[in-house]
Design a protein around this motif. Structure first.
Motif, PDB file in Angstrom:
ATOM      1  N   ASP A 147       0.847  -1.179   0.000  1.00 49.45           N
ATOM      2  CA  ASP A 147       0.000   0.000   0.000  1.00 49.45           C
ATOM      3  C   ASP A 147       0.893   1.243   0.000  1.00 49.45           C
ATOM      4  OD1 ASP A 147      -1.489   2.280   1.418  1.00 49.45           O
ATOM      5  OD2 ASP A 147      -3.098   0.839   1.039  1.00 49.45           O
ATOM      6  N   PRO A 148       0.641   2.196  -0.903  1.00 49.19           N
ATOM      7  CA  PRO A 148       1.511   3.390  -0.968  1.00 49.19           C
ATOM      8  C   PRO A 148       1.482   4.221   0.306  1.00 49.19           C
ATOM      9  CG  PRO A 148      -0.447   3.662  -2.354  1.00 49.19           C
ATOM     10  CD  PRO A 148      -0.428   2.229  -1.902  1.00 49.19           C
ATOM     11  N   THR A 149       0.416   4.089   1.091  1.00 47.72           N
ATOM     12  CA  THR A 149       0.299   4.893   2.316  1.00 47.72           C
ATOM     13  C   THR A 149       0.902   4.181   3.514  1.00 47.72           C
ATOM     14  OG1 THR A 149      -1.747   5.870   1.465  1.00 47.72           O
ATOM     15  CG2 THR A 149      -1.289   6.130   3.829  1.00 47.72           C
ATOM     16  N   THR A 150       0.488   2.932   3.725  1.00 50.63           N
ATOM     17  CA  THR A 150       0.927   2.195   4.919  1.00 50.63           C
ATOM     18  C   THR A 150       2.112   1.282   4.664  1.00 50.63           C
ATOM     19  OG1 THR A 150      -0.599   0.351   4.466  1.00 50.63           O
ATOM     20  CG2 THR A 150      -1.453   2.210   5.753  1.00 50.63           C
TER      21      THR A 150
END
Length: 406
Positions: free
Chosen positions: A62-65
């Protein structure tokens, strides 16, 4: 939701579904602009991934997490729940004249999941009960009642002593507990009476005596209002469903059962009654199903087992290809057996008034099928060599009786 009539647990589940899935997608959409295509595509996405992330991201971080994403589909049962939140909501909008028609009328409900009950075997249930009895008699009593009566967990948690009729050997299932340990109506909103056998009555009497002694030691008293299964000395509060289900899960894992859900013991009760030949209406009534069709739909595999047993009855009485008379004039197997038995009766080897062998004995002695044995038996009866009466073993007739019959 303000006007929907829902049980407390159901309302809580609906609120979660609305918050997690419906509001993020449709919360800002005007009801009049909701198109059936949008709903069907919504269902399709959830069938692939409950987070509605495209399959191309599956297995990627995931690019965020930075966590690796794995697509996990929602079950058809959950999708049907979403459907039956949306449809009545928009039906209410139609009644209130917010929209001219209900777009959900054009959307098919997701299909139901095929039920796959996998109940434990007799040996597995016996092992669980033996372990439970040894660890805690109260715990063993609860599991015993689930297996014997097929009651739901909440129904047993909400059972009071006034619902136990020792004189008539009957349990009255009137209420159940919810997740907040509050009493509610049963799942079908019906009261049902379940007959129990003398052993179950004895188990419950012992259970009551233990509770009375425990309450007396704490200067309390068990009353008709007290709960049958409770962690309080006086039975003033029911045991919680979570306590029961979690404890059974540990018990099931200890015995390496295929299913760790308490529902499997209920499945065991249903399937054993079906295979034993108990009619669907009785099984449905004992287990609190809304109709016999519910029982049939969820436990059809075991109905087929009972049907297979029924299919084996008549062929065992009829001759098969190997029982037919040969073309070369030799005696057929049933004729040979008949001749030997006739000779034994006439020579006195089989004494008059003695019991004639059963079909099972004949089949084992002469290594023949039950159908062949039955034909020989019928021929001897026709000749008056044996006497048959309902409910008793056939007996060899006396020579005088044989002569009179002939």
């Amino acid at each position: 939701m303000a006007v929907a009539r829902l049980e407390e647990d159901t309302r809580e589940r609906y609120e979660i579904a609305i918050r997690m899935h419906l509001r993020p997608i449709f919360g800002e959409v005007q009801a009049a602009k909701l198109h059936p295509q949008a709903v069907e595509l919504f269902y399709a996405r959830l069938e692939r991934c409950r987070e509605q992330r495209e399959g191309k991201r599956n297995g990627r971080p995931d690019p965020t997490t930075g966590k690796i994403h794995e697509c996990r589909p929602l079950s058809n049962g959950y999708l049907r729940k979403l459907h039956y939140i949306l449809r009545p909501a928009l039906e209410r909008a139609f009644r209130w004249d917010y929209i001219s028609s209900n777009p959900m009328d054009l959307v098919d409900a997701p299909p139901e999941d095929e039920p796959e009950p996998d109940p434990p075997s007799d040996a597995e249930v016996a092992a669980v009960l033996n372990s439970a009895w040894q660890r805690d008699l109260d715990w063993g009593t609860l599991l015993f009642l689930v297996a014997v009566t097929g009651c739901r967990c909440g129904e047993l948690c909400g059972l009071r002593w006034m619902n136990v009729d020792f004189d008539n050997s009957v349990l009255s299932v009137r209420r159940a507990t919810n997740k907040r340990n509050r009493l509610k109506k049963t799942k079908t909103r019906r009261i049902r009476r379940i007959a129990i056998d003398p052993l179950t009555v004895s188990v419950l009497r012992d259970h009551l005596e233990r509770h009375q002694k425990r309450a007396a030691a704490c200067k309390g008293k068990i009353t008709p209002e007290s709960y049958v299964f409770s962690l309080e000395p006086d039975g003033s509060e029911p045991i919680t469903k979570n306590t029961v289900t979690q404890r059974y899960g540990r018990e099931a894992r200890r015995h390496k059962l295929r299913s760790t859900r308490l529902q499997s013991l209920r499945d065991y009760s249903v399937t054993e009654l079906i295979v034993a030949g108990v009619d669907l209406r009785t099984v449905s009534g004992r287990h609190g199903h809304s109709t016999g069709a519910t029982t049939l739909r969820h436990y059809a595999a075991w109905v087929e087992v009972a049907d297979q047993r029924a299919a084996e009855i008549l062929p065992a009485r009829l001759p098969g290809p190997r029982d037919a008379s040969p073309l070369d004039g030799e005696l057929a197997p049933w004729e040979k057996v008949t001749a030997e038995l006739r000779e034994a009766i006439e020579d006195g080897v089989m004494a008059p008034a003695s019991e004639f062998p059963t079909l099972e004995d004949l089949a084992a002695t002469y290594v023949i099928s039950h159908g062949t044995a039955h034909r020989a038996f019928a021929q001897l009866k026709k000749e008056g060599l044996i006497e048959v009466s309902r409910g008793r073993r056939a007996i060899v007739r006396s020579r005088e009786g044989c002569a009179d019959a002939s």
